[in-house]
Enzyme design. Structure first.
Site, PDB file in Angstrom:
ATOM      1  CB  SER A  45     -13.666 107.641  43.071  1.00 26.05           C
ATOM      2  OG  SER A  45     -14.749 108.511  43.316  1.00 26.05           O
ATOM      3  CB  CYS A  46     -17.764 105.444  46.378  1.00 24.74           C
ATOM      4  SG  CYS A  46     -18.567 106.996  45.947  1.00 24.74           S
ATOM      5  CB  VAL A  47     -14.260 102.819  49.686  1.00 20.06           C
ATOM      6  CG1 VAL A  47     -14.094 101.630  50.618  1.00 20.06           C
ATOM      7  CG2 VAL A  47     -12.983 103.010  48.874  1.00 20.06           C
ATOM      8  N   GLY A  70     -12.638 102.513  45.164  1.00 16.66           N
ATOM      9  CA  GLY A  70     -11.498 103.410  45.009  1.00 16.66           C
ATOM     10  C   GLY A  70     -10.976 103.474  43.590  1.00 16.66           C
ATOM     11  CD  GLU A 104     -19.994 109.064  43.264  1.00 13.36           C
ATOM     12  OE1 GLU A 104     -19.440 110.083  42.786  1.00 13.36           O
ATOM     13  OE2 GLU A 104     -19.409 107.990  43.432  1.00 13.36           O
TER      14      GLU A 104
END
Length: 197
Positions: free
Chosen positions: A37-39, A103, A176
């Site tokens: 989900s990170c960018v 994302g 994460e």
């Protein structure tokens, strides 16, 4: 060394890995990251031939028990830190170009709030637009994790979508959490902080 002529597996092997909450500028060495989900945003000045990549977990600073950690993991911090470092290395803001990825929705979330991945993607587009930096290429959202390779010397970026299985999702979540835990254990810095404007 001209990394662009190498096979992608060799580029990946030689790349410097950028973890959540981090950013880097390399004169030649490829940069790589794994996203859920990170960018990750790649910024590049084609005239100065300088570029860098960041990897952030959250769009903005959350107010909570550990604001220092949250700020280091935020898009606001990651974007300003990368931009400032590029400017110090001779890049000009008017020439900067961006490519952005991530994302994804790799862990199902329920409830009325917007998913983290969508919030990260929207933040990225809004930040780049506000700063006047064109987004030349992007791959946002969807049920995939992504492996991103960036060649800072040329501005080339490669994004491989990966079907997210439980093992991949757990690996990303573990990475994460590990990084966030590491930041939480560091003593508070008395150094001058990056000014967000």
């Amino acid at each position: 060394m001209d990394y662009s002529k190498l096979p992608s597996q060799e580029i990946e092997r030689l790349a410097r890995t950028i973890h959540p909450g981090a950013w880097a500028i390399e004169p030649e060495r490829p940069l790589a990251t794994l996203l859920g989900s990170c960018v990750a945003v790649c910024l590049f000045d084609p005239q100065a031939r300088v570029g860098g990549l960041n990897h952030f977990m959250l769009p903005n600073i959350r107010r909570g028990s550990n604001d220092d950690v949250d700020s280091l993991l935020s898009g606001a911090y990651a974007m300003e830190a990368l931009l400032n470092a590029l400017l110090q290395r001779g890049a000009k803001k008017l020439r900067l170009q961006a490519k952005a990825f991530g994302g994804g929705t790799i862990i199902n979330t329920s409830g009325p709030s917007m998913s983290i991945g969508l919030r990260n993607a929207e933040f990225t587009k809004e930040w780049l637009d506000r700063e006047g930096i064109p987004l030349l290429a992007s791959d946002f959202l969807g049920p995939w994790s992504r492996k991103v390779l960036f060649l800072p010397m040329t501005g080339d970026a490669f994004c491989r979508r990966m079907v997210t299985n439980m093992a991949t999702a757990e690996t990303i979540a573990r990475e994460e959490k590990s990084y966030a835990d590491t930041l939480a254990q560091k003593p508070k810095s008395t150094e001058k902080k990056i000014e967000l404007f």
